[in-house]
Structures are given as C-alpha cells and as structure tokens.
Design an enzyme around this catalytic site. Structure first.
Site, mmCIF file in Angstrom:
data_model
loop_
_atom_site.group_PDB
_atom_site.id
_atom_site.type_symbol
_atom_site.label_atom_id
_atom_site.label_comp_id
_atom_site.label_asym_id
_atom_site.label_seq_id
_atom_site.Cartn_x
_atom_site.Cartn_y
_atom_site.Cartn_z
ATOM 1 N N HIS A 1 1.636 8.314 17.479
ATOM 2 C CA HIS A 1 2.434 7.579 16.497
ATOM 3 C C HIS A 1 2.349 6.081 16.784
ATOM 4 C CE1 HIS A 1 5.871 6.041 14.253
ATOM 5 N NE2 HIS A 1 6.423 5.629 15.383
ATOM 6 N N ASP B 1 -14.858 -17.847 -0.215
ATOM 7 C CA ASP B 1 -14.819 -16.536 0.455
ATOM 8 C C ASP B 1 -14.505 -16.797 1.913
ATOM 9 O OD1 ASP B 1 -15.452 -13.879 1.479
ATOM 10 O OD2 ASP B 1 -16.480 -13.563 -0.426
ATOM 11 N N TRP C 1 1.743 4.939 24.484
ATOM 12 C CA TRP C 1 0.745 3.950 24.066
ATOM 13 C C TRP C 1 0.531 2.914 25.156
ATOM 14 C CZ3 TRP C 1 0.692 -1.369 22.492
ATOM 15 C CH2 TRP C 1 1.891 -2.053 22.736
ATOM 16 N N SER D 1 -13.012 -4.879 16.410
ATOM 17 C CA SER D 1 -12.689 -5.144 15.014
ATOM 18 C C SER D 1 -11.701 -6.293 14.904
ATOM 19 C CB SER D 1 -12.120 -3.872 14.380
ATOM 20 O OG SER D 1 -11.423 -4.182 13.210
ATOM 21 N N SER D 2 -10.637 -6.253 15.699
ATOM 22 C CA SER D 2 -9.633 -7.319 15.621
ATOM 23 C C SER D 2 -10.210 -8.657 16.025
ATOM 24 C CB SER D 2 -8.458 -7.044 16.558
ATOM 25 O OG SER D 2 -7.998 -5.775 16.413
ATOM 26 N N HIS E 1 2.705 -8.254 25.398
ATOM 27 C CA HIS E 1 3.698 -9.101 24.767
ATOM 28 C C HIS E 1 3.112 -9.960 23.650
ATOM 29 C CE1 HIS E 1 7.670 -10.523 24.072
ATOM 30 N NE2 HIS E 1 7.062 -11.639 23.743
ATOM 31 N N GLU F 1 0.784 -9.157 21.845
ATOM 32 C CA GLU F 1 0.541 -8.184 20.775
ATOM 33 C C GLU F 1 1.752 -8.096 19.831
ATOM 34 O OE1 GLU F 1 -1.917 -6.477 19.697
ATOM 35 O OE2 GLU F 1 -0.875 -5.073 18.389
ATOM 36 N N TYR G 1 3.691 -10.437 19.035
ATOM 37 C CA TYR G 1 3.672 -11.593 18.137
ATOM 38 C C TYR G 1 2.489 -11.547 17.192
ATOM 39 C CZ TYR G 1 7.752 -13.061 20.398
ATOM 40 O OH TYR G 1 9.036 -13.077 20.842
ATOM 41 N N SER H 1 8.069 -17.145 4.943
ATOM 42 C CA SER H 1 8.150 -18.582 4.671
ATOM 43 C C SER H 1 7.484 -18.969 3.355
ATOM 44 C CB SER H 1 7.501 -19.371 5.810
ATOM 45 O OG SER H 1 8.089 -19.029 7.031
ATOM 46 N N HIS I 1 8.868 -9.065 31.609
ATOM 47 C CA HIS I 1 10.199 -8.596 31.203
ATOM 48 C C HIS I 1 10.154 -7.119 30.805
ATOM 49 C CE1 HIS I 1 9.241 -10.291 26.932
ATOM 50 N NE2 HIS I 1 8.741 -9.099 27.076
ATOM 51 N N HIS I 2 8.961 -6.560 30.684
ATOM 52 C CA HIS I 2 8.844 -5.129 30.426
ATOM 53 C C HIS I 2 8.878 -4.329 31.727
ATOM 54 C CE1 HIS I 2 7.633 -5.672 26.169
ATOM 55 N NE2 HIS I 2 7.167 -6.809 26.632
ATOM 56 N N THR J 1 12.605 -19.107 17.839
ATOM 57 C CA THR J 1 12.899 -18.051 16.864
ATOM 58 C C THR J 1 14.145 -18.420 16.067
ATOM 59 O OG1 THR J 1 12.033 -16.519 18.501
ATOM 60 C CG2 THR J 1 13.092 -15.551 16.593
ATOM 61 N N LYS K 1 13.437 -20.924 13.382
ATOM 62 C CA LYS K 1 12.868 -20.319 12.184
ATOM 63 C C LYS K 1 13.948 -19.730 11.287
ATOM 64 C CE LYS K 1 8.180 -19.312 13.347
ATOM 65 N NZ LYS K 1 7.667 -19.860 12.091
ATOM 66 N N ARG L 1 14.205 7.231 26.622
ATOM 67 C CA ARG L 1 13.229 7.384 25.546
ATOM 68 C C ARG L 1 12.173 8.407 25.950
ATOM 69 N NH1 ARG L 1 9.547 1.906 26.017
ATOM 70 N NH2 ARG L 1 8.407 2.882 24.328
#
Ligand SMILES: [Cu+2]
Ligand SMILES: [Cu+2]
Lengths: 536, 183, 293
Positions: free
Chosen positions: A82, A111, A147, A174-175, A258, A260, A262, A273, A307-308, A333, A336, A455
């Site tokens: 998932h 293009d 994951w 790809s990315s 991390h 990722e 963002y 915006s 922090h993870h 943040t 914004k 979890r």
C-alpha cells in the site's frame, strides 16, 4: 522561432503540421508533453485505486479484533505494498503528470526540453510496478517489512527483496529523468520576459522539488542496492554479525525519506498557491516569501532525518539537534499558511470544487503539521513513535494534504485539459463526501495512537475496537467517494459544456491565454510576459 | 532571430544541462555509498553506535584517578544460531579511570563439532564507548572452539580518565555470532 | 448543493458523531489521550504533550478562525470588491518572528525534559531485555534470574475465534516482568534477530532492541504505583509483530524481594549456577517453541 525547437529531428516537421499520430501507437511513441502528462496522470489514478484497494483490505481486517480476512503475513504485505504503491505509484507520478501538462503552458514553452527522455521516464513506470506487483504471486509473497525496508527484517524476505529493489531502481530512474526534464525546461525554455521571479508558484515549487528528487532518489537507490548485496552477495553493511550496523540503514534511508515527504508536498503548496488567488480574485499574498519559504523547507529537509529515529538510542546532542531543526520547519510552513489566509482576506471568494479542495487542504494539512510539530518533540516522541498517532499524522499530510491538492489541481485544470467543464454538482459531492470521510477515517487514529496502539499490527486489544471500527467505516466511505472522481473525469473527457479559454473569472497566467484544450503544440510563438500579467 | 540556428543552440544547451544534472544524480548515488564510511568515522569520533575503542598498551597513561570509581558491568549475549554458552567471569567490577584491568569471559561449545564464532562488542551508554579502551580482547579476531571445548576469553581494558563525570556505570556487552562458513 | 443534500449530510454527520460519542463513553477518556503513567518520565512526557497540544489548538483556533471569518465576510456573493494588496513586509516579519518565539517557548521545556530523561547514574536493578521473533527474554543481571515471556495461550487461541474469551486479549503473557516500585531499574535492551522495540505506555519510554547493540533505558515506578502495566513490541518485526506483548508486574519492595528469593530457590533446585559458570546460559529457545503460532 518555430515549434520544432524541442523535437526530435526526424519527427519535427510531421508533428508540427499534423498533430498526434492516430491510434494506440500515439501513446507508446509520444514525445508530446500533454500526451505524456495524461499518461502519467491516468497511471497514477490507476495506482491510486490499486493502493486504495489494499488500504480497504487493511481497514477491513482492522474493522474488529481477531483475525478474519488477512493473516498476519499477508497483512504485512498489504501495508508494505500500500505504501510503496501510493508513494511511488500514485502521488509522485501524479505530480510528474501535472508538471508535464502544466510547466510548458505556464512558462510559455512549446514542449518539455527533453521530449524523448520524457517518453522513457513514463514508460519505465508500468514495468516497475508490474515487477513490484508480481511479488504477490511468487513463493514467499510480496515484500512485508514495511516501505521503510529496515534490515535485518527485510533481509529475511526471499526473492521479493530482489524484485522490490529493482522496482525501486526503476522508479528512481524514472523520477530522476523526470526531474532533470523539469529543471532543464524551467531553466532553458521560459518565454521572453518570464524571469525567475515572475514564474507562477507551481513552477517554483516544482523546480525545487526536482532538485530534491535529484538529491534524494539516488541515495535511496544506493541504500536498497546495499540491501541487495547484503541479502544475496554476502556483504555486511547492515549485519551486526559481520561488523555492520542495522541503524546505519535507517540513517541512509531517512536521508532520502524526509526529503521524499517534501517531494510529495511541495507541488501541493504550488497548486494551492495558484488556486486560492484565482477564487479569491486577489493576487497571491507574499509571492517572494512563498518562494523563500519553499526553498528553506527544502534545505531544512536534508538536516532533520533522524527525527524518525529518536528511539534507536542516539546521544543527547544528536536528539537535541534533530529536535531543533525539525521544529524550525514550522516557521517557513507557518509563513505559507499565513500567506494563504492573507490572500483570502478581503478577496471576493467563490467556492467551486477546486477552491473547496484547496481550502480543505489548508486546514487539514495544517492539522498534519501540528501533529508533526508534536512528533518533533523528542521526549514525547518516545511515546508517539511507531503508534497510530504517527499513522494519523502522515496520512493527514498525504491524503487531505497531497491528494486533496491533486484533486484541487485536477478540477482546476480539467476544463483546460479536456476543453469541457466538469460536472460541478458531482465535484461538490466528491468534495464533501471525501472531506467528511477522510476525517472520520484518520482523526480517530490520533486517539488510537495516544491510547497505545502500535502501528503495523493486524490485530489489536479490545479497548481499541471502537475507534478502529469508526476509522474503518470512514475508510470505506472515503474509498467509495473516489469513484465519483473517476466518473467526473470520464464525463469531462467525453463532453459537456465547452470551457472558455480563461475558464475561471479570476484566473491569471499564460495557460489561460491558450484555447481549451490547448493546441497539440503549446506555444508556437513564445508569448511576451509582462510584470502585470505575471503577478496579478 | 533565425529559427534553426537558435533551435540547435537551445537543443545543445538542454543536452548540456541534462548531462550536468545527471552527473549530480550520479554524485548523489556515490554520496549514498559514502555515507557508510562517513558514518563509521562519525561513530568513531562520537561513539554514536556504542562500538568500543582499541588502545595500544604503550600509549596508555601510567597515572590513574584513585579518587574516582566507576562500575563496569559485563554482559554476554549469544546469537541463537550459535550453540555456545557464554558468560562473564564476574558480573561487575569497580574500576579507577586510567588504570588497566584484566577479566575474562567463559565460552563453551555445546555441540559435537568445531565452530568458529565472532564476538561483537558494544558499550552502553553509547557516549561512554569512546572512553572504554581495550588493549586485549577476544573480539579482535575470530574464535574457534573444538567440540565441547570450554575456554577463558580474556579482556584487558582501561577506562579513560576523560570519561564524562556524570557517567557512573558502563556496561560492556559482547554478542557472539557464528562466523560465516568461508571465513 | 440543494437543501436536501445538506440535510442528508447533516444527518450523516450526526450519526457518526453519535457513534464517536458512544465510543468515548464506553471506553472512557483514557482511550483518547496519552496516559499520565506511573513514572517521572511518563509524567514529563504527558505534561509536554498537553502543553504542545494546547499551543497547537490555540494557534489552530486563531488561524482557522481568521480563515473562516474571511470565508464568511469576503465572499463574492456578498457583493464585495476584492482588495488589491499583495504583500506587507511588516506582517510577514511579524508572522515569522511570532512562531519563532513560540517555538523557543516549546523548545525550552522539551530540552529540559529530554535532559531529565538522560540519567546514567547507578541503578539498583539491572535487567537485560532481549527481543526474539516473537517473544521477550528478561535476565536479571544481579540476581541471575531468567524469564521468557510469550503471548498468553488463551489470547493466542482466541485470535481466530472469540476474542472476548481471552482476558486482556493480546496484552497478556505467560510470565510478566516483575519490577520493584521506587527503585531505579536499568534495562539493557538488545535483540537476537530483527529490530524490536520495548514499550509500555504507562512507563513513558520506548527503546529499540537492535541485534548486536545494547540500548539503555531506565525506569523508576512511583512508590505508590504497584500494579500491572501492559505494552507491546513497537517496531515491525515480522509475522507475529502484533503478538509479542509486554506485561510489567510492579511490586512493593517486600513483595519484589520475596519473588526474587522464590525464583532463585526454584532455580537452585533445578540447576545450581552462579556467575562465572555457564549453566545459566543454556536456556536457549528451542526451534519447536519458536514455531508455536
Ligand atoms: Cu521526516
Ligand atoms: Cu517485535
């Protein structure tokens, strides 16, 4: 200047004069940014439903205590797949699809800069996800270590590890190709007068996202390659018995992980915006501070990763450093969010579906931001870590955050893309059902986490039963509501009220000067961009 | 401007930018791998992962801190893939920082075949690891035990006088793993 | 949207609200929030949690309040003309500085709390905790006692059956970890196979159990808080990750001492062992025991 600028030499003249090739092969060979954008978005939508089906399975198993549907092994495969599918298959490709469609028509380019690479970067994805999905049918099943792929657990997996690693490599390639294309297009292909500080915010956020991708994805590729060699070639990067350190993987993974986050959320900031000023009929408040805030968030995202990992047993100084840097992210943040509210202030707002999703984004993403701030506080994170509180947090950031922004953007630009107005009434239904159910789905998970539910467990103690049941009901409702979206998109592609060029009364920007739908080749003559059009 | 000339120019520009960015991506791939040795270096400096230091007997100071005593605990772990018994000779010692001490662990091979094991040392709290130096340890090399053999495994260590004052207890722990078959 | 739609949505919202209210009523307030717990550390964590939560709630109410006010006042349907302003250096500086001040206000107690949790002083009891797929082993270093702690068989039997048949379903074990109240207990946490995490919410702390490495954690249960506290493995560790609970039986000093004496006597009867010999280390898990599920 003519349109074959960015085209491959052989096809330049044909494409220019005749538009798309007829038939299915158009989609296979296409180097057109709109075709590729459409492919990306349809692929993402498909993956959204595959990942969503897995989520429905998870919520069905968690509907009541005891094990009814998914045995623990399979449950772990569902949660892992998932996440991988939603992150790499749905959200990221959806944003690349938006980039493909929107960047050329928002900066006045004919293009994307590298059309042939663009074709490759899309067509890699179906192979990557077929490979990943196949693991469900091999002995040992799909990857089941989460994951985050932490060793040593992930190394207990069989062949699925190899499949997953190669799939991640392909997704990464790809990315990265997509990101290179975005950067080159934005830096080299802008229309005259489109200075950097006149670029729409969506372009800015994607430019910064693309740099994050180029910096972060290769690190992930490195980390998973080390897993592969540890598992199959006898190295000991993460194996304590051989002198390695399993925690080191977590450092490398979150150095990617991390940023990722963002990568998935910065384009959402960009879309919101664009939308709020349109429907507030008032220019975006604090354009420059938005750009700087985005850049500082991107910078900070590289120095907060641990922090993870507050519970792995870091020295005090390390914990303090990562706590402070993480808390600091709240400042840009906050800027914004305040700017968005200030944009609404004294505007003349209307509430069409894109605006509704954008407003819900502002509120619900901010709730995810608050729980993120709470998680940053190391002494309390020892309690929150690896509970449903974390699950609630990142789902608030990613579902009513990133996914709602995708919906907002899709409704906003759908008339431009298809040439037809979408069904506003159904759009409103989609919005209200999604917004209510997403909160019923995820808000109770805060309570579950605080009350002590870890979890990634397939079954739980009976005191967690009530909130899990409510959460599951919300989940089913949210899942069903998304079918409305598919129907709305289908209907708009098929036909409906003709959209005007500008579509929205308050819309500004180059894309709205083109016809709806735009010509196959966007800007044959580069438009002239003036200060007035750029920032109003 | 004349279309073709400028188009060719732009195409070259695009290609050059793309190659540069690809080089950045490649460099970041390298950086991912470089994080491994980098992490080891950081751990060595900070003791982040609790791995202990190695000291040369000759370089040790001759003076010790007679006024200060710290407790050193000894802990033994055996991975379940290794059928050995393993235990410290004493569970703890009172030591003066700067002074050299000897102790040993006991290991016994429970099986009827020779087995090679490898001990991984670790010190808790992690911050103290860099102040715990061994001049002799069975963890420096692989250990082979014949069938049923029991052996004393010596450790000679010194706790540095620079040990932060708030640390009162150090735990030295070893985990014995089965060494990979091919050495 | 039509009036009927709105009414229908309202009644759906009401139904969900009623369900949530009944859930809260049945399960009690402790099912909504972090427990205060029974140690100084859990108290610190709880206080910080409440502080940050309230700060977030206040900021949220203020920001969303302004936003909703704007949504109400500045609607096109009210016939307003949009203003044209698009920046204000003063406002932007203010809303950069104010969050910074608030963050410093949060960081100060957080740092204090974190430092208070760091305590490397001598403990009275040291226990080595080892995570296995899927059970815990507890070794009392000074007293030479070893305990294996597995999911209680009645819970295991209920997984595919009637969960109400098991008392404390999934949160009970065959042998709990017995701890003294009022004493500093040091846990040395490690793992035999994959990463696990040892967590009892009421004790206020969780720590990863990492193979090959030893993590430290300490607990001092308040004097008057003898009782049973339950927790779970908190790091995904494979198939039975959800089925390796932790139960702590916290006893007053004399009760704890009696338990230690009793366990030591039982062990001496079975196999005499002291530090320095190898008898105690032989209690390895057998393959049969590991495949129990
Ligand atoms: Cu993060
Ligand atoms: Cu576990």
């Amino acid at each position: 200047m003519s349109s074959h600028t960015a085209h491959d030499e052989h096809h330049a003249h044909d494409d220019h004069h005749h538009g798309p090739e007829p038939g299915l092969m158009r989609w296979v060979y296409t180097t057109n940014h709109k075709d590729i954008g459409t492919l990306y978005m349809l692929f993402a939508l498909l993956m959204f439903f595959v990942g969503g089906a897995l989520a429905m399975g998870i919520r069905a198993e968690l509907f009541q205590p005891g094990i009814q549907i998914l045995e623990p092994e399979l449950f772990n495969q569902f949660t892992t797949m998932h996440a991988l599918i939603m992150v790499f298959g749905a959200v990221m490709p959806a944003w690349v699809g938006f980039a493909n469609w929107q960047i050329p028509i928002m900066i006045g380019a004919p293009d994307m800069a590298l059309p042939r690479m663009n074709n490759w970067s899309f067509w890699i994805l179906p192979f990557a996800f077929t490979m990943l999905g196949m693991t469900f049918f091999i002995p040992g099943g799909a990857p089941a270590a989460g994951w985050t792929m932490y060793p040593p657990l992930v190394l207990q997996g069989g062949w699925n590890l190899a499949f997953m690693v190669f799939a991640v490599h392909l997704m990464g390639m790809s990315s990265i190709m997509g990101a290179i294309n975005v950067i080159v297009t934005i830096l080299n292909m802008r229309a005259p007068g489109m200075t950097l500080l006149r670029m729409p915010l969506f372009i800015w956020t994607w430019l910064i996202t693309a740099f994050l991708l180029i910096a972060a994805m290769p690190v992930l590729a490195g980390a998973v390659t080390m897993l592969l060699t540890d598992r199959f070639f006898g190295t000991s990067f993460f194996n304590a018995a051989g002198g390695g350190d399993p925690v080191m993987f977590q450092h490398v993974f979150w150095f990617f992980g991390h940023p990722e986050v963002y990568i998935m959320i910065l384009p959402a900031f960009g879309v919101v915006s664009q939308i709020i000023p349109t429907f507030a009929r008032k220019p975006l408040f604090g354009y420059e501070s938005m750009v700087y805030a985005t850049a500082s968030i991107a910078f900070l995202s590289f120095i907060v990763w641990a922090h993870h990992m507050f519970t792995v047993g870091m020295p005090l100084t390390g914990e303090l450093f990562f706590m402070f840097t993480t808390m600091l992210i709240a400042v840009p943040t906050g800027v914004k969010v305040f700017n968005w509210v200030a944009t609404m202030w004294r505007g003349a707002m209307t509430f069409e579906t894109p605006m509704l999703f954008a407003l819900a984004f502002v509120i619900l993403f901010t709730i995810g931001g608050f729980s993120g701030l709470m998680l940053a506080i190391a002494p309390v994170d020892f309690q929150y870590h690896d509970t449903y509180f974390v699950v609630a947090h990142f789902h608030y950031v990613l579902v009513p955050g990133a996914v709602f922004a995708l919906f907002a953007g899709a409704y906003y630009w759908l008339p431009k893309w298809t040439g037809h107005m979408y069904d506003e009434k159904l759009g409103q239904w989609h919005f209200w059902l999604s917004t209510i159910s997403v909160n019923v789905l995820f808000f109770p998970q805060h309570f579950l986490g605080l009350a002590g539910m870890p979890r990634r467990i397939p079954d739980y103690a009976v005191q967690f039963a009530d909130w899990n049941r409510i959460s599951s009901l919300g989940g089913f409702a949210f899942g069903l509501s998304q079918l409305i979206f598919v129907y709305v998109v289908y209907k708009a592609i098929k036909g409906g009220e003709k959209a005007t060029d500008r579509v929205w009364e308050g819309a500004h920007g180059l894309e709205w000067t083109l016809s709806s739908p735009p010509p196959y080749h966007s800007f044959n003559t580069p438009p002239k961009v003036t200060e007035a059009e750029a920032h109003s | 401007m004349s279309g073709d000339a400028s188009n060719t120019g732009r195409r070259t520009d695009n290609r050059r930018s793309a190659l540069r960015l690809a080089a950045v991506a490649l460099a970041m791939f390298g950086f991912g791998w470089a994080l491994i040795p980098l992490y080891d270096v950081i751990c060595e400096i900070t003791g982040l992962d609790g791995r202990t230091g190695v000291a040369q007997a000759a370089s040790l100071p001759t003076q010790f801190d007679a006024d200060r005593t710290v407790t050193v605990q000894f802990v033994a772990n055996v991975n379940s893939a290794l059928s050995w018994d393993f235990a410290p000779a004493v569970i703890s010692m009172q030591v003066h920082p700067g002074k050299l001490y000897d102790t040993h662990y006991l290991a016994r091979n429970r099986t009827a075949a020779a087995i090679v094991g490898r001990a991984v040392p670790n010190v808790a709290p992690n911050v103290a690891a860099r102040y715990f130096n061994k001049t002799e340890c069975f963890c420096f090399s692989e250990q082979s035990l014949a069938a049923g053999e029991q052996r004393e495994m010596p450790v000679r260590f010194v706790v540095s006088r620079d040990l932060p004052p708030e640390v009162k207890v150090l735990t030295l722990s070893y985990t014995f793993y089965r060494a990979p078959e091919n050495g | 949207m039509g009036a009927t739609t709105k009414r229908r949505l309202a009644s759906a919202a009401l139904a969900i609200g009623a369900l949530a209210a009944s859930a809260t009523a049945r399960a009690g307030y402790d099912q909504l929030n972090l427990p205060v717990g029974v140690t100084p550390i859990s108290q610190t964590a709880y206080d910080l949690h409440m502080l940050i939560t309230w700060i977030c709630v206040i900021i949220g109410v203020a920001v969303f309040g302004v936003m909703f006010l704007s949504i109400y006042l500045h609607r096109k349907s009210r016939g307003v003309t949009p203003a044209k302003f698009h920046h204000s250096t003063a406002a932007e500086i203010i809303w950069t500085i104010i969050p910074c001040v608030i963050l410093v206000g949060m960081a100060y107690p957080a740092t204090k709390g974190l430092i208070a949790m760091e305590d490397t002083s001598e403990a009275e009891v040291t226990i080595k905790v080892t995570g296995y797929q899927w059970k815990w082993k507890y070794e009392y270093v000074e007293d030479g006692i070893t305990l294996w702690s597995n999911l209680d068989p009645t819970s295991r039997a209920a997984i595919h059956g009637d969960v109400s048949a098991a008392e404390n379903y999934l949160l009970s074990v065959d042998q709990p970890l017995v701890l003294p109240v009022g004493k500093k207990v040091r846990l040395l946490i490690t793992s035999d196979d994959v990463i696990h995490a040892w967590w009892v919410p009421q004790l206020g702390m969780k720590k990863d159990a990492i193979p090959g490495f030893v993590n430290e954690m300490w607990i001092r249960i308040d004097d008057d808080k003898a009782g049973i506290y339950r927790g779970q493995c908190a790091e995904l560790c494979g198939k039975d990750h959800g089925f390796m609970p932790i139960v702590v039986d916290a006893r007053a000093a004399d009760g704890y001492a009696a338990w230690v004496t009793e366990r030591q006597a039982a062990k001496t009867a079975a196999a005499p062992a002291t530090a320095g010999t190898l008898a105690q280390a032989t209690a390895q898990p057998t393959p049969a025991a590991r495949a129990a599920f």
